[in-house]
Design a protein around this motif. Structure first.
Motif, short mmCIF file in Angstrom:
data_model
loop_
_atom_site.label_atom_id
_atom_site.label_comp_id
_atom_site.label_asym_id
_atom_site.label_seq_id
_atom_site.Cartn_x
_atom_site.Cartn_y
_atom_site.Cartn_z
N LYS A 1 -12.27 22.44 51.10
CA LYS A 1 -13.52 23.27 51.97
C LYS A 1 -13.12 24.71 51.55
N GLU A 2 -11.82 25.31 51.98
CA GLU A 2 -11.47 26.59 51.82
C GLU A 2 -11.79 27.06 50.22
N LEU A 3 -11.11 26.33 49.49
CA LEU A 3 -11.10 26.45 47.94
C LEU A 3 -12.46 26.83 47.35
N LYS A 4 -13.31 25.93 47.89
CA LYS A 4 -14.78 26.02 47.38
C LYS A 4 -15.48 27.39 47.70
N LYS A 5 -14.86 28.00 48.62
CA LYS A 5 -15.44 29.31 48.99
C LYS A 5 -14.75 30.33 48.29
N SER A 6 -13.89 30.07 47.27
CA SER A 6 -13.43 31.29 46.51
C SER A 6 -14.13 32.24 45.85
N GLU A 7 -14.18 33.63 45.97
CA GLU A 7 -14.93 34.54 45.35
C GLU A 7 -14.61 34.58 43.89
N LYS A 8 -15.45 35.10 43.09
CA LYS A 8 -15.45 35.20 41.59
C LYS A 8 -14.34 36.10 41.35
N ASN A 9 -14.39 37.12 41.94
CA ASN A 9 -13.28 38.22 41.65
C ASN A 9 -11.70 37.68 41.81
N LYS A 10 -11.60 36.71 42.49
CA LYS A 10 -10.24 36.00 42.57
C LYS A 10 -9.82 35.47 41.48
N PHE A 11 -10.64 35.21 40.65
CA PHE A 11 -10.13 34.63 39.24
C PHE A 11 -9.66 35.80 38.27
N ILE A 12 -10.12 36.84 38.35
CA ILE A 12 -10.18 37.83 37.31
C ILE A 12 -8.73 38.13 36.93
N GLN A 13 -7.79 38.39 37.93
CA GLN A 13 -6.51 39.08 37.56
C GLN A 13 -5.65 37.91 36.79
N GLY A 14 -5.95 36.52 37.13
CA GLY A 14 -5.17 35.62 36.44
C GLY A 14 -5.50 35.46 35.10
N ASN A 15 -6.97 35.44 34.99
CA ASN A 15 -7.73 35.61 33.62
C ASN A 15 -7.27 36.87 32.49
N GLN A 16 -7.27 37.80 33.22
CA GLN A 16 -6.51 39.36 32.60
C GLN A 16 -5.19 38.86 31.94
N ILE A 17 -4.35 38.49 32.89
CA ILE A 17 -3.19 38.30 32.51
C ILE A 17 -2.85 37.11 31.20
N LEU A 18 -3.81 36.07 31.32
CA LEU A 18 -3.61 35.24 30.13
C LEU A 18 -4.22 35.83 29.07
N ASN A 19 -5.24 36.65 28.98
CA ASN A 19 -5.77 37.28 27.57
C ASN A 19 -4.56 38.38 27.22
N LYS A 20 -3.97 39.03 28.16
CA LYS A 20 -2.85 39.81 27.69
C LYS A 20 -1.68 39.10 27.13
N ALA A 21 -1.44 37.74 27.59
CA ALA A 21 -0.27 36.93 27.13
C ALA A 21 -0.62 36.60 25.73
N ILE A 22 -1.91 36.04 25.54
CA ILE A 22 -2.36 35.57 24.18
C ILE A 22 -2.20 36.81 23.31
N GLU A 23 -2.67 37.85 23.51
CA GLU A 23 -2.61 39.14 22.73
C GLU A 23 -1.11 39.43 22.47
N TYR A 24 -0.23 39.45 23.29
CA TYR A 24 1.33 39.50 23.25
C TYR A 24 1.98 38.71 22.12
N VAL A 25 1.69 37.27 22.31
CA VAL A 25 2.52 36.48 21.50
C VAL A 25 1.80 36.45 20.07
N LEU A 26 0.52 36.75 20.06
CA LEU A 26 0.16 37.01 18.60
C LEU A 26 0.38 38.13 17.81
N ARG A 27 0.55 39.45 18.63
CA ARG A 27 1.02 40.61 18.17
C ARG A 27 2.57 40.60 17.93
N LYS A 28 3.26 39.92 18.73
CA LYS A 28 4.66 39.79 18.34
C LYS A 28 5.15 39.12 17.29
N THR A 29 4.42 37.95 17.00
CA THR A 29 4.65 37.03 15.99
C THR A 29 4.09 37.75 14.51
#
Length: 245
Positions: free
Chosen positions: A215-243
């Motif tokens: 019940k609590e999690l269903k109320k999660s606001e969209k902006n709560k997801f942004i930071q994790g999504n950005q970290i993942l995008n940067k992680a993808i960019e990092y492993v591709l650039r480094k290799t």
């Protein structure tokens, strides 16, 4: 970075999809393919040669799942998946492991995976490990992301420990410059979370102080997801650039 990046992902449960990084990879004009382990016939053993040739994958993303990496008796394809992972990683190719995916990479390389002291389900604050080497993937000092796990990995031999929280010490690691393993779910979107919360049988397995109600999690606001999504995008960019260096 290649003009036609070939991205392959391992999917372990139906409907999970690719999470937030799908649109990010499409912006790179990536060619995306998948192995759907959940759809394999249970009465027919998986041949490792049925998986993609490691040379044909430029980036591997390993998604989460409800099973344990140790449950090879009920999911015999786990053994083949780990064999393929060792073959792929031996070439120094880029890989991202998310929750079960991070556990699978660690376990394939000899690290133990077992029950965490508590279950985590819901939003959680993670801390960057102090004194992370400057040439490693850099995280914010503190960030808030989605958790959904009962088990956790030991840090593989030779890996760098990147993140922790109060109840699960091993939240993220790095191997070389090409592999990042996450215990949490940076890929989570409102749509993915809604799908997970529809699984009443899975939710019933989680209890305790660090488990938030559906019940609590269903109320999660969209902006709560942004930071994790950005970290993942940067992680993808990092492993591709480094290799690619």
């Amino acid at each position: 970075m290649k003009s036609h990046l070939k991205v392959h992902y391992f999917q372990h449960i139906a409907g999970e999809g690719f999470g937030s990084c799908y649109s990010y990879l499409k912006e790179m004009n990536a060619q995306i393919s998948a192995t759907e382990f959940f759809a394999l016939p249970v009465d027919r053993p998986l041949d490792i040669e049925a998986l993609p040739h490691v040379e044909d994958v430029d980036l591997l993303i390993i998604m989460g799942g409800t099973m344990s990496v140790n449950d090879e008796a009920n999911y015999p394809w786990l053994k083949i998946e780990k064999r393929w992972l060792r073959r792929y990683l031996s070439l120094g190719k880029p890989a991202i492991g998310l929750c079960l995916g991070g556990q699978l990479i660690a376990n394939a390389l000899g690290a133990a995976v077992g029950k965490n002291t508590v279950q985590e389900l819901g939003w959680s604050t993670i801390r960057k490990i102090k004194f992370t080497p400057h040439d490693c993937f850099q995280l914010p000092d503190q960030f808030n992301v989605m958790q959904w796990h009962s088990e956790t990995f030991e840090i593989p031999k030779g890996a760098v420990h990147l993140a922790e929280n109060e109840v699960c010490r091993n939240q993220m690691y790095q191997i070389g410059k090409n592999v990042l393993g996450f215990q949490f779910h940076p890929e989570m979107t409102p749509e993915t979370l809604a799908l997970f919360l529809d699984d009443d049988d899975e939710l019933a397995l989680y209890k305790g102080e660090y488990v938030q109600s559906s019940k609590e999690l269903k109320k999660s606001e969209k902006n709560k997801f942004i930071q994790g999504n950005q970290i993942l995008n940067k992680a993808i960019e990092y492993v591709l650039r480094k290799t690619a260096c």
